[in-house]
Write an enzyme that holds these catalytic residues in place. Sequence first.
Site, PDB file in Angstrom:
ATOM      1  N   HIS A  70       0.294  -1.462   0.365  1.00 20.73           N
ATOM      2  CA  HIS A  70      -0.158   0.020   0.116  1.00 20.73           C
ATOM      3  C   HIS A  70       1.083   1.615  -0.068  1.00 20.73           C
ATOM      4  CE1 HIS A  70      -2.953   2.152   1.382  1.00 20.73           C
ATOM      5  NE2 HIS A  70      -2.394   3.663   2.129  1.00 20.73           N
ATOM      6  N   GLU A  71       1.644   1.250   0.890  1.00 18.66           N
ATOM      7  CA  GLU A  71       2.582   1.968   1.075  1.00 18.66           C
ATOM      8  C   GLU A  71       3.563   2.658  -0.663  1.00 18.66           C
ATOM      9  OE1 GLU A  71       2.150   5.086   3.191  1.00 18.66           O
ATOM     10  OE2 GLU A  71       1.059   3.649   4.381  1.00 18.66           O
ATOM     11  N   HIS A  77       1.475   4.385  -2.734  1.00 17.85           N
ATOM     12  CA  HIS A  77       1.644   5.305  -3.244  1.00 17.85           C
ATOM     13  C   HIS A  77       3.029   6.681  -3.521  1.00 17.85           C
ATOM     14  CE1 HIS A  77      -1.857   6.668   0.059  1.00 17.85           C
ATOM     15  NE2 HIS A  77      -1.499   5.650   0.870  1.00 17.85           N
TER      16      HIS A  77
END
Length: 279
Positions: free
Chosen positions: A132-133, A136
């Site tokens: 998820h990071e 980003h």
Amino acid sequence: MLGNWFKTGMLMAGIMALFGMVGAVLGGGQGMLLALALGLGTNLWAYWYSDTMVLKLYNARAVDAGSAPQLYQTVRELADRAGLPMPKVFLIDEAQPNAFATGRNPEHASIAATTGILRLLSVRELRGVLAHELAHVKHRDILTSTITASIAGAISTLAHFGMFFGGRDDEHRNPILAILVLILAPIAAMLIQLAISRGREYEADRGGADISGDPRALADALAKIDRYARGVPLETAEEHPATAQMMIVNPLHGGGIAGLFSTHPPTEERIDRLLALAA
């Protein structure tokens, strides 16, 4: 990519407008020009250094394959899958389970995780969070979130300065309007954060599921993190709430009306979307 640059440009423009508005209340035309110059300088500083500032706020320490092998090797494997340069990896000595990404572009990115999240999650769930990071980073959201985190706090500080010392004292000033502006400017900065952050989290969830190939792992991780984070305070986030929107789950306490202004979408909705992907 162009969409994120547009959002970043709109963010900077909105922040500049807020700086100018508060400056006009404090010092008329000259105050507005001074505040706009301050806003421009803050934007430039935030572009280059706000990631370093955020990492220092959280006392994050850099780790490598020797000091945090599981965390570091998982980030490396996922970065390779995503076609990204290897980011710097940081560990934060905090009990609350959480994580965030920061930096101005994929070539200058950092991933930070708390010791609490390493203790709480399984290897599979941690992999989902780190993916998820990295989403980003891949979407270039990290520039927007890092600038927002640093500058929204500056808006609040400027407005509080005006409330404490008062605005310009002349016959043309409307004191009621001045007070309203000084109160509403920090709220406007917060709403800018909210508008940008919520949609960004959904996209990072989807992107993270693509990178890891396991949407259910991230869904399980979000459920755990949200449940544990509610009962474990993160003091740095409470002291610097503008940084809260960088985290994978809202680190701040508060419900009711405060929940309506959360920079994170409801965790239940995020989980439902991920489970739909898994299905």
